[in-house]
Write a protein that holds these residues in place. Structure first.
Motif, mmCIF file in Angstrom:
data_model
loop_
_atom_site.group_PDB
_atom_site.id
_atom_site.type_symbol
_atom_site.label_atom_id
_atom_site.label_comp_id
_atom_site.label_asym_id
_atom_site.label_seq_id
_atom_site.Cartn_x
_atom_site.Cartn_y
_atom_site.Cartn_z
ATOM 1 N N HIS A 194 -6.755 0.643 -2.435
ATOM 2 C CA HIS A 194 -7.949 0.504 -1.550
ATOM 3 C C HIS A 194 -9.389 2.022 -1.847
ATOM 4 C CE1 HIS A 194 -7.485 2.588 1.720
ATOM 5 N NE2 HIS A 194 -6.358 2.646 1.504
ATOM 6 N N LYS A 195 -8.358 3.010 -2.337
ATOM 7 C CA LYS A 195 -9.079 4.087 -2.338
ATOM 8 C C LYS A 195 -9.593 4.307 -3.608
ATOM 9 C CE LYS A 195 -5.693 6.544 0.991
ATOM 10 N NZ LYS A 195 -6.886 6.248 2.572
ATOM 11 N N GLN A 238 -4.154 10.004 -2.691
ATOM 12 C CA GLN A 238 -5.630 11.412 -3.351
ATOM 13 C C GLN A 238 -6.122 11.400 -3.905
ATOM 14 O OE1 GLN A 238 -8.211 10.936 -0.853
ATOM 15 N NE2 GLN A 238 -7.346 10.164 1.378
ATOM 16 N N ALA A 290 1.195 8.675 6.826
ATOM 17 C CA ALA A 290 2.266 8.278 5.761
ATOM 18 C C ALA A 290 3.600 8.770 5.030
ATOM 19 C CB ALA A 290 1.834 7.429 5.283
ATOM 20 N N ASP A 318 3.224 11.386 -3.361
ATOM 21 C CA ASP A 318 2.388 10.572 -2.885
ATOM 22 C C ASP A 318 0.896 10.821 -3.200
ATOM 23 O OD1 ASP A 318 0.186 9.897 -0.963
ATOM 24 O OD2 ASP A 318 1.321 10.294 0.989
ATOM 25 N N HIS A 345 -0.032 13.376 4.520
ATOM 26 C CA HIS A 345 -0.239 12.675 5.677
ATOM 27 C C HIS A 345 0.928 11.915 6.169
ATOM 28 C CE1 HIS A 345 -1.449 8.095 6.585
ATOM 29 N NE2 HIS A 345 -2.605 8.863 6.361
ATOM 30 N N GLY A 357 0.908 -1.480 -0.307
ATOM 31 C CA GLY A 357 -0.078 0.226 0.143
ATOM 32 C C GLY A 357 1.071 1.206 -0.169
ATOM 33 N N THR A 358 0.082 2.325 -0.009
ATOM 34 C CA THR A 358 0.666 4.077 0.355
ATOM 35 C C THR A 358 2.095 3.999 1.177
ATOM 36 O OG1 THR A 358 -1.204 4.783 -0.930
ATOM 37 C CG2 THR A 358 0.180 6.538 0.223
ATOM 38 N N THR A 359 1.211 3.284 2.415
ATOM 39 C CA THR A 359 2.216 3.599 3.703
ATOM 40 C C THR A 359 3.631 2.340 3.244
ATOM 41 O OG1 THR A 359 0.674 3.861 5.009
ATOM 42 C CG2 THR A 359 2.414 3.303 5.805
ATOM 43 N N THR A 393 2.364 15.439 -1.834
ATOM 44 C CA THR A 393 1.847 15.286 -2.050
ATOM 45 C C THR A 393 0.799 15.311 -2.954
ATOM 46 O OG1 THR A 393 -0.699 14.373 -1.392
ATOM 47 C CG2 THR A 393 0.259 16.375 -0.961
ATOM 48 N N CYS A 395 -1.976 15.261 -3.925
ATOM 49 C CA CYS A 395 -3.892 15.798 -3.352
ATOM 50 C C CYS A 395 -3.700 15.942 -1.738
ATOM 51 C CB CYS A 395 -4.934 14.960 -3.945
ATOM 52 S SG CYS A 395 -6.261 15.374 -2.530
HETATM 53 N N1 PMP Z 1 -0.988 9.132 2.304
HETATM 54 C C1 PMP Z 1 -2.637 9.808 1.963
HETATM 55 C C2 PMP Z 1 -3.109 11.573 0.756
HETATM 56 C C3 PMP Z 1 -3.462 9.629 2.503
HETATM 57 O O1 PMP Z 1 -5.384 10.237 2.565
HETATM 58 C C4 PMP Z 1 -2.906 7.846 3.098
HETATM 59 C C5 PMP Z 1 -4.570 7.099 3.659
HETATM 60 N N2 PMP Z 1 -5.238 7.721 4.501
HETATM 61 C C6 PMP Z 1 -2.022 7.514 3.036
HETATM 62 C C7 PMP Z 1 -0.952 8.745 2.561
HETATM 63 C C8 PMP Z 1 -2.307 6.382 3.731
HETATM 64 O O2 PMP Z 1 -2.528 5.245 2.876
HETATM 65 P P1 PMP Z 1 -2.335 3.909 3.670
HETATM 66 O O3 PMP Z 1 -3.018 3.602 5.002
HETATM 67 O O4 PMP Z 1 -3.935 2.847 2.735
HETATM 68 O O5 PMP Z 1 -0.838 3.208 3.441
#
Ligand code: PMP
Length: 411
Positions: A227-228, A205, A127, A202, A125, A95-97, A173, A175
């Protein structure tokens, strides 16, 4: 463009077509946390598990060939989705993280030294902040924040305050998950490159709201999760320029990421395998490919137009609620999401009252504590919209907020 047929889209989301366990109809305004899944994604995953599931990249059995073909087809879908030059630049992650931590732990540890600057923003975020804080602490590098304008955009006149010649990395980011801000990623990646810094975007979003093009942006790395984007959890993509991936050490060691293992040392596989240790989430990768194709089939022009219209309508109608403050830029500078507070109402109480009516929003700091410190509020309520939302969902929200003010004796 032909506008999105939102009724036809909604019919593809089982969760939107039946009552909630509490009997209410769901008004889903929480796609920024995670999006709902259309039948094509659920079917693609079910088909994988029911008809050709086995382990991937292992041997030459009938099932092994089929599953490997499906996983590699998803990789190609993601390459096309991002407009990357080559499939070897598409790494599957959790995932993103996970993608951001991979960059911090591999490229970061190999390239960031004491005294270097890591540039980022207060919009990020956690992350896209905490991994850089950890890297900075470990290496003795300095984190610097690009100044923002009062309405939460990156102040493009002052980027050189963080993008100095000591800057080695820009983490930005595409967004904001709180303000919906859409920074000028191309200009920022250009500015980073001009001082010799590598850029990490990132796009968690961004990908559900606007078309992404890594080559147009010229970013070095980009991450998003499925998942988003109407896909499953547990899988995401890290895009990296091939020459950077070649030069980077692997992150996790194990099966699949090696070309030859000796008792005392190993040699690495080529990217992407080099960064994909262990058995991946096979059914989820297949689901990600289905999600990407589904979004592309909607058509970006129509999707983006729908998103802009929803953003404008959301902001316009939120103005009708007395005492409500929306944070961030004007509607035409953001994706279809808004975080707000209502004078005299705790975000938690608002959430409770909206939830009772079947309206799903999120309240809290949305994993952006530094941004909330800057806004001067501990928590906000966020309505985040997706392709299945209509003006009627915004109407429901406004009606519920006005009713909540009465319940909380604010009106
Ligand atoms: N970056 C952004 C801008 C996010 O909105 C999110 C999820 N809220 C994340 C990173 C982290 O994504 P994930 O928890 O799916 O790894």
């Amino acid at each position: 463009p032909t506008p999105l047929d939102v009724d036809a889209i909604r019919a593809q989301f089982p969760i939107l077509c039946k009552p909630l366990p509490n009997g209410k109809t769901l008004t889903y305004l929480d796609s920024g946390a995670t999006a709902q899944k259309p039948t094509v994604v659920l079917d693609a995953m079910r088909d994988c598990f029911e008809t050709y599931y086995s382990n991937v990249h292992r041997g030459k059995s009938t099932l092994g060939r089929l599953v490997t073909k499906a996983v590699e087809a998803s990789r190609e879908d993601c390459r096309r989705f991002l407009n990357a030059a080559d499939v070897s630049e598409i790494l599957f992650t959790a995932g993103t993280t996970a993608g951001l931590n991979l960059v911090a732990q591999t490229w970061g540890r190999a390239n960031i030294c004491e005294g270097d600057v890591i540039a980022t923003t207060v919009l990020e975020h956690h992350a896209n902040l905490v991994p850089w804080q950890m890297l900075a602490k470990e290496t003795g590098a300095e984190l610097r924040f690009l100044p923002l304008t009062d309405d939460g955009r990156v102040d493009m006149d002052r980027v050189d305050e963080a993008l100095t010649d000591r800057c080695k990395l820009l983490a930005i980011t595409a967004c904001s998950n709180v303000l919906g801000t859409l920074p000028d990623v191309k200009a920022l990646c250009d500015a980073a490159r001009a001082v010799g810094a590598v850029s990490v975007v990132d796009a968690a979003q961004f990908v559900p709201h606007r078309r992404t093009d890594v080559r147009a942006w010229g970013c070095d790395f980009l991450v998003f999760g499925a998942h988003k984007l109407y896909g499953p959890t547990g899988v995401g993509v890290l895009y990296g320029k091939r020459e950077l991936l070649d030069a980077m050490p692997p992150w996790q060691g194990g099966g699949n990421m090696i070309s030859r293992v000796f008792a005392d040392r190993s040699e690495w596989a080529e990217p992407p395998a080099k960064f994909e240790a262990g058995t991946p989430p096979i059914g989820e990768i297949v689901g990600l490919g289905a999600a990407v194709r589904w979004v592309e089939d909607l058509g970006w022009e129509a999707l983006e137009a729908h998103d802009r219209e929803l953003a404008a309508y959301l902001l316009e109608r939120l103005e009708e609620v007395p005492g409500l403050t929306v944070y961030g830029p004007a509607a035409n500078e953001r994706a279809a999401l808004a975080s707000f507070t209502v004078d005299g109402a705790a975000a938690e109480d608002l959430n409770f009252l909206l939830d009772k009516r079947g309206i799903a929003v999120r309240h809290g700091h949305h994993c952006t504590m530094p941004l909330h410190d800057l806004l001067g509020v501990p928590a906000t309520t966020r309505a985040s919209l997706g392709v299945y939302n209509r003006a009627a969902d915004v109407d429901e929200l406004i009606e519920a907020l006005l009713a909540a003010r009465i319940r909380l004796r604010l009106a």
